[in-house]
Design a protein around this motif. Structure first.
Motif, short mmCIF file in Angstrom:
data_model
loop_
_atom_site.label_atom_id
_atom_site.label_comp_id
_atom_site.label_asym_id
_atom_site.label_seq_id
_atom_site.Cartn_x
_atom_site.Cartn_y
_atom_site.Cartn_z
N UNK A 70 68.76 -56.16 74.09
CA UNK A 70 69.90 -56.26 74.99
C UNK A 70 69.62 -57.23 76.13
N UNK A 71 70.69 -57.64 76.81
CA UNK A 71 70.62 -58.57 77.95
C UNK A 71 69.98 -59.90 77.55
N UNK A 72 70.37 -60.39 76.35
CA UNK A 72 69.88 -61.68 75.91
C UNK A 72 68.39 -61.72 75.63
N UNK A 73 67.80 -60.57 75.38
CA UNK A 73 66.37 -60.49 75.12
C UNK A 73 65.56 -60.02 76.31
N UNK A 74 66.21 -59.95 77.47
CA UNK A 74 65.49 -59.55 78.68
C UNK A 74 64.91 -58.16 78.56
N UNK A 75 65.60 -57.25 77.86
CA UNK A 75 65.12 -55.88 77.70
C UNK A 75 63.71 -55.87 77.13
N UNK A 76 63.49 -56.65 76.07
CA UNK A 76 62.19 -56.67 75.42
C UNK A 76 61.10 -57.26 76.29
N UNK A 77 61.43 -58.34 77.00
CA UNK A 77 60.43 -58.97 77.86
C UNK A 77 60.09 -58.09 79.07
N UNK A 78 61.09 -57.43 79.62
CA UNK A 78 60.84 -56.51 80.73
C UNK A 78 59.94 -55.37 80.26
N UNK A 79 60.22 -54.88 79.06
CA UNK A 79 59.42 -53.79 78.49
C UNK A 79 57.96 -54.22 78.32
N UNK A 80 57.74 -55.39 77.72
CA UNK A 80 56.37 -55.86 77.50
C UNK A 80 55.68 -56.15 78.83
N UNK A 81 56.40 -56.78 79.75
CA UNK A 81 55.81 -57.12 81.05
C UNK A 81 55.40 -55.88 81.83
N UNK A 82 56.05 -54.76 81.55
CA UNK A 82 55.72 -53.52 82.25
C UNK A 82 54.40 -52.91 81.84
N UNK A 83 53.78 -53.46 80.79
CA UNK A 83 52.48 -52.95 80.31
C UNK A 83 51.37 -53.92 80.67
N UNK A 84 51.27 -54.25 81.93
CA UNK A 84 50.26 -55.20 82.40
C UNK A 84 48.88 -54.82 81.88
N UNK A 85 48.20 -55.80 81.27
CA UNK A 85 46.85 -55.59 80.77
C UNK A 85 46.76 -54.88 79.44
N UNK A 86 47.90 -54.52 78.85
CA UNK A 86 47.91 -53.78 77.58
C UNK A 86 47.74 -54.73 76.41
#
Length: 329
Positions: A70-86
Motif C-alpha cells: 500500500x501507499x505506492x510501496x511505502x508500507x513495505x519500506x517503512x516496515x523493513x526500515x523499522x527493523x534497524x540492524x535486522x
C-alpha cells in the motif's frame, strides 16, 4: 578442528588480538518483503528469486514472502526500515525505495535502508497507437511542439512515467500533457483505444497490444538497442526498436531498476552474503528466462557501482521534481 579454533581464540585473547569473525549466514527464516501487491512485477521479481534460491539451495535458511504494497510501496519500506540492524528482512522494490521520500511525505528516509543489489532494468519505450501517422520519435516530437492537446498516459502521478514525460518536454521543447491511470495496463488500454496520444510503458505492459497491432513502439529510452532478437510482433522484435537518443529525443537512458534492500544498521558481512546469493541467482538459466519473459535487461549492480547509480538517479529525478514543483516539503 574445534580444538584448533579454540586454541586460536585463546591465543588471540592472550596477545590482545581479536578472533576472526565468522562470516554471516542466516540460521532462521528470511522474510522477503514485497513492496507491491500479489501478481505484480515486484511480486514476480521476489518470488522468482525465492524459487531460484530454493532450487539451487543457495541458502540453508527458508525464505518467506510477504506482500506490503500500500501507499505506492511505502508500507513495505517503512516496515523493513523499522527493523534497524535486522539481517532477516529484505525489501524488494524498484527505484521507488529512494525516490518515494523525495516526492512524497513518507515516514522513512532512504538512509533508513541499505542497498544490497539491483538485478534487472525495466526499460521504457515511447508507444503510440498502431494506426498513428507517426513513424519516428522525431515525427512525434514535431507534432508535440505544435500542439498542447497531446496527452501521455501513465501509471500514477509524479511517478516514473510522469517524470519521464516531463523529461521529454524539457529535452525537446514539446508540450505534452500527462494523464495518470491506476496502472501501466490501464494506460495500454487507453492508448489502444486512441484516448491518449502515447504512453511510455515498459515493454511487457504493451506487449499484447503490440502483437495485436493496436500500438507500435517509436523508440526505447536506452543508450543502446534492446538485445532480445526474438520476433514478437509479426516480423518485428525488441532489438528492432531504435534508441530515443538516435531518433529525435535527447535522453541518453531512463530505466527502472529492480532492487533489493536491507534495513540500515546491518553489518557489511550481511550485505555481502545476500549480494553474493543474488549474484548467483542472476547467473542461472532460470533468471535469463525471467528476463526474457518480462522483456527486462540484465543489469546486476551492487557495492559502490549501485551506490553511485542511486546518487545519480536521485539527483536527476530531483531536478525534474524541483522544476515541476513536485518535491515533498
Amino acid at each position: 578442528m574445534k580444538n584448533s579454533v579454540s586454541i586460536a581464540c585463546i591465543m588471540a585473547a592472550a596477545f590482545g588480538f581479536a578472533a576472526p569473525a565468522m562470516a554471516f549466514e542466516p540460521d532462521r527464516p528470511v522474510e522477503f518483503v514485497v513492496t507491491a501487491g500479489p501478481g505484480g512485477g515486484t511480486d514476480i521479481f521476489a518470488r522468482t528469486i525465492q524459487s531460484i534460491i530454493g532450487k539451487y539451495e543457495l541458502m540453508k535458511a527458508p525464505v518467506v514472502v510477504t506482500n506490503k504494497g500500500s501507499a505506492g510501496g511505502a508500507e513495505g519500506f517503512v516496515y523493513a526500515a523499522g527493523y534497524n540492524g535486522d539481517a532477516y528482512k529484505l525489501a524488494f522494490g524498484t527505484n521507488n525505495a529512494y525516490l518515494l521520500p523525495i516526492r512524497a511525505k513518507v515516514p522513512y528516509k532512504s538512509e533508513d535502508l541499505t542497498p544490497v543489489a539491483s538485478l534487472a532494468a525495466d526499460e521504457f519505450i515511447l508507444w503510440v497507437n498502431g494506426k498513428s501517422e507517426f513513424k519516428t520519435a522525431a515525427d512525434f516530437v514535431a507534432k508535440a511542439k505544435e500542439s498542447a492537446d497531446m496527452k501521455v498516459g501513465g501509471s500514477q502521478s509524479k511517478d516514473v512515467d510522469q517524470i519521464l514525460t516531463s523529461m521529454i518536454n524539457d529535452a525537446t521543447g514539446s508540450k505534452l500533457g500527462y494523464i495518470p491511470f491506476k496502472s501501466g495496463g490501464e494506460a495500454a488500454v487507453q492508448l489502444a483505444g486512441e484516448h491518449i496520444a502515447a504512453n511510455v510503458n515498459n515493454p511487457s505492459e504493451n506487449l499484447g497490444q503490440w502483437q495485436a497491432s493496436m500500438v507500435k513502439p517509436l523508440c526505447v529510452f536506452k543508450s543502446e538497442k534492446l538485445k532480445n532478437d526474438a520476433k514478437v510482433a509479426g516480423d518485428q522484435g525488441w532489438s528492432d526498436i531504435p534508441t530515443c537518443k538516435d531518433s529525435g529525443i535527447a535522453i541518453e537512458s531512463y530505466s527502472m531498476p529492480r532492487t533489493v534492500w536491507l534495513p540500515a544498521g546491518v553489518d557489511q558481512d550481511v550485505v555481502d552474503f545476500y549480494a553474493g546469493v543474488l549474484k548467483k541467482v542472476s547467473e542461472t538459466p532460470e533468471w535469463a528466462k525471467y528476463l526474457a519473459d518480462t522483456s527486462q535487461s540484465a543489469n546486476f549492480m551492487n557495492g559502490p557501482q549501485l551506490t553511485d547509480f542511486i546518487k545519480k538517479d536521485q539527483a536527476s529525478v530531483s531536478e525534474v521534481l524541483k522544476r515541476e514543483g513536485w518535491l515533498a516539503n
